[in-house]
Design a protein around this motif. Structure first.
Motif, PDB file in Angstrom:
ATOM      1  N   VAL A 135     -16.026 -17.805 -29.147  1.00  0.00           N
ATOM      2  CA  VAL A 135     -16.323 -19.122 -28.578  1.00  0.00           C
ATOM      3  C   VAL A 135     -16.091 -20.243 -29.586  1.00  0.00           C
ATOM      4  N   GLU A 136     -15.684 -19.890 -30.807  1.00  0.00           N
ATOM      5  CA  GLU A 136     -15.561 -20.886 -31.867  1.00  0.00           C
ATOM      6  C   GLU A 136     -14.644 -22.050 -31.510  1.00  0.00           C
ATOM      7  N   PRO A 137     -13.436 -21.819 -30.947  1.00  0.00           N
ATOM      8  CA  PRO A 137     -12.588 -22.976 -30.644  1.00  0.00           C
ATOM      9  C   PRO A 137     -13.253 -23.977 -29.696  1.00  0.00           C
ATOM     10  N   ALA A 138     -13.961 -23.475 -28.698  1.00  0.00           N
ATOM     11  CA  ALA A 138     -14.630 -24.371 -27.758  1.00  0.00           C
ATOM     12  C   ALA A 138     -15.774 -25.110 -28.447  1.00  0.00           C
ATOM     13  N   LEU A 139     -16.503 -24.417 -29.332  1.00  0.00           N
ATOM     14  CA  LEU A 139     -17.585 -25.056 -30.082  1.00  0.00           C
ATOM     15  C   LEU A 139     -17.030 -26.141 -30.991  1.00  0.00           C
ATOM     16  N   ALA A 140     -15.927 -25.827 -31.696  1.00  0.00           N
ATOM     17  CA  ALA A 140     -15.328 -26.803 -32.607  1.00  0.00           C
ATOM     18  C   ALA A 140     -14.880 -28.044 -31.837  1.00  0.00           C
ATOM     19  N   ASP A 141     -14.318 -27.839 -30.652  1.00  0.00           N
ATOM     20  CA  ASP A 141     -13.885 -28.969 -29.832  1.00  0.00           C
ATOM     21  C   ASP A 141     -15.074 -29.828 -29.415  1.00  0.00           C
ATOM     22  N   ALA A 142     -16.194 -29.178 -29.065  1.00  0.00           N
ATOM     23  CA  ALA A 142     -17.391 -29.936 -28.687  1.00  0.00           C
ATOM     24  C   ALA A 142     -17.884 -30.791 -29.855  1.00  0.00           C
ATOM     25  N   LEU A 143     -17.886 -30.214 -31.056  1.00  0.00           N
ATOM     26  CA  LEU A 143     -18.304 -30.980 -32.236  1.00  0.00           C
ATOM     27  C   LEU A 143     -17.386 -32.163 -32.477  1.00  0.00           C
ATOM     28  N   GLU A 144     -16.088 -31.964 -32.274  1.00  0.00           N
ATOM     29  CA  GLU A 144     -15.120 -33.062 -32.444  1.00  0.00           C
ATOM     30  C   GLU A 144     -15.431 -34.208 -31.496  1.00  0.00           C
ATOM     31  N   ARG A 145     -15.961 -33.893 -30.321  1.00  0.00           N
ATOM     32  CA  ARG A 145     -16.271 -34.934 -29.332  1.00  0.00           C
ATOM     33  C   ARG A 145     -17.635 -35.568 -29.591  1.00  0.00           C
ATOM     34  N   GLY A 146     -18.326 -35.145 -30.642  1.00  0.00           N
ATOM     35  CA  GLY A 146     -19.625 -35.713 -30.974  1.00  0.00           C
ATOM     36  C   GLY A 146     -20.805 -35.048 -30.309  1.00  0.00           C
ATOM     37  N   VAL A 147     -20.599 -33.845 -29.740  1.00  0.00           N
ATOM     38  CA  VAL A 147     -21.693 -33.114 -29.113  1.00  0.00           C
ATOM     39  C   VAL A 147     -22.584 -32.506 -30.196  1.00  0.00           C
ATOM     40  N   ASP A 148     -23.908 -32.650 -30.056  1.00  0.00           N
ATOM     41  CA  ASP A 148     -24.862 -32.034 -30.983  1.00  0.00           C
ATOM     42  C   ASP A 148     -25.023 -30.554 -30.640  1.00  0.00           C
TER      43      ASP A 148
END
Length: 286
Positions: free
Chosen positions: A165-178
Motif C-alpha cells: 500500500v506504500e505508493p497509495a500512502l505516499a501519494d496521500a502524504l503528497e496531497r497533505g493528508v495526515d
C-alpha cells in the motif's frame, strides 16, 4: 510448464494467442527469418503463420522486411513491452471515447427507468460489505488512501502489508493528508512479527517522517484503516478486520463501511487509545 514452452507462456500474458506467443518466442530466439522457416521451427501450420506474423506486426512487436521472400524481425524485448503498454493505452482511450459518445443516449434511456423504479422505495444504507483478506482487502485499503482528503488512521500489528500500500500512502502524504499509525506493542508479538514490525517502523520513520507512530500497550480488538471521519457523521470510510486467532488468514474476510456514524465511532476509539494507552516509538525502540 517445461523449459521449452515457458517463454511462450510468459508472452501469453501480453494477451497474445497461443500461436502468436509461440511465434514471437521462437522469433526472439531465431532473430530475422522467413515465415516458412518460422513455421517449421515453431510448429505452426503454414496456412496460419502469415496471419500470425501480420497480427504481431500490427501490434508493433515484429518488423516486416520487404523482399522475396519477406523476412520478419522481432523488436527488442524492452520495445515490445513499451508497445504492449501503448496498445492498451490506445485501446482504453478508444473505449473511453466510445463511452463518452454514448453518454447522452445512455442517460436519456436509462435515467427515467431508474428514477421510476426508485419511486416510493425507502432508501437504505448498507452498513458493511465484506471482501476477502489479501489482494481484495489491500485494494480497498489502497482506494481508501487514494480518496482520502484530510486524514488516514491505521491500527495494525506490524504493518506487514506496508509495501503493497506504500505508493497509495505516499501519494496521500503528497496531497497533505495526515497519516497516523497505531502499532500493537511488540511485547504482544511473537519474534517473527516483532522483526517485521521493527523493520517497517524503522523504514517508515526514515522515509516518511511526517507519519505519526505510536504503540498500544494493550491488546487491540480489531485492525484496519479509516479515513476522513467527521463528528457530524457525514463522512468517513473504513476497512477493518476483527481479531480471530484460530481462523487462518486465507479464510478470513474484512469489513468495509462508508457509514459516517460508524467511522466516527472508530475515530473516537482510536483517539482514546492514542491519547491514553499508547506510547511513542522512542520509548519502545530505545
Amino acid at each position: 510448464m517445461t523449459g521449452d514452452d515457458a517463454p511462450a507462456a510468459v508472452l501469453e500474458r501480453l494477451e497474445l494467442t497461443e500461436y502468436e506467443a509461440t511465434a514471437l518466442a521462437e522469433l526472439l530466439a531465431l532473430g530475422r527469418t522467413t515465415a516458412p522457416d518460422l513455421s517449421e521451427a515453431a510448429g505452426i501450420p503454414k496456412a496460419r503463420i502469415y496471419g500470425v506474423l501480420d497480427a504481431l506486426a500490427d501490434r508493433g512487436y515484429v518488423k516486416i522486411i520487404p523482399g522475396r521472400p519477406k523476412h520478419y524481425q522481432p523488436k527488442p524485448p524492452e520495445r515490445i513491452l513499451e508497445r504492449a503498454v501503448e496498445n492498451e493505452r490506445q485501446a482504453f482511450e478508444r473505449y473511453r471515447q466510445d463511452v463518452e459518445a454514448m453518454r447522452e443516449e445512455f442517460l436519456e434511456t436509462f435515467e427515467p427507468m431508474y428514477e421510476q423504479a426508485s419511486e416510493d422505495v425507502t432508501p437504505t444504507e448498507e452498513l458493511f460489505w465484506v471482501v476477502d483478506v489479501g489482494e481484495p482487502s489491500e485494494e480497498e485499503t489502497r482506494s481508501l488512501y487514494r480518496n482520502a482528503e484530510d486524514s488516514v488512521s491505521v491500527i495494525t500489528k506490524s504493518f506487514e502489508y506496508f509495501e503493497r500500500v506504500e505508493p497509495a500512502l505516499a501519494d496521500a502524504l503528497e496531497r497533505g493528508v495526515d497519516v497516523d499509525v497505531l502499532f500493537l506493542h511488540p511485547s504482544h508479538l511473537d519474534e517473527s512479527n516483532r522483526a517485521v514490525q521493527r523493520d517497517i517502523v524503522a523504514y517508515v520513520r526514515e522515509t516518511y517522517p511526517e507519519v505519526d507512530l505510536r504503540f498500544s500497550r494493550e491488546q487491540l480488538p480489531w485492525r484496519g484503516t479509516f479515513a476522513d471521519p467527521s463528528m457530524d457523521y457525514e463522512t468517513g470510510r473504513a476497512i477493518l478486520l476483527v481479531e480471530e486467532r484460530d481462523v487462518p488468514l486465507s479464510m478470513r474476510q474484512a469489513a468495509v463501511t462508508e457509514n459516517g456514524s460508524f467511522v466516527a465511532g472508530l475515530e473516537r476509539f482510536f483517539e482514546l487509545v492514542w491519547e491514553y494507552e499508547a506510547t511513542d516509538p522512542d520509548a519502545v525502540l530505545d
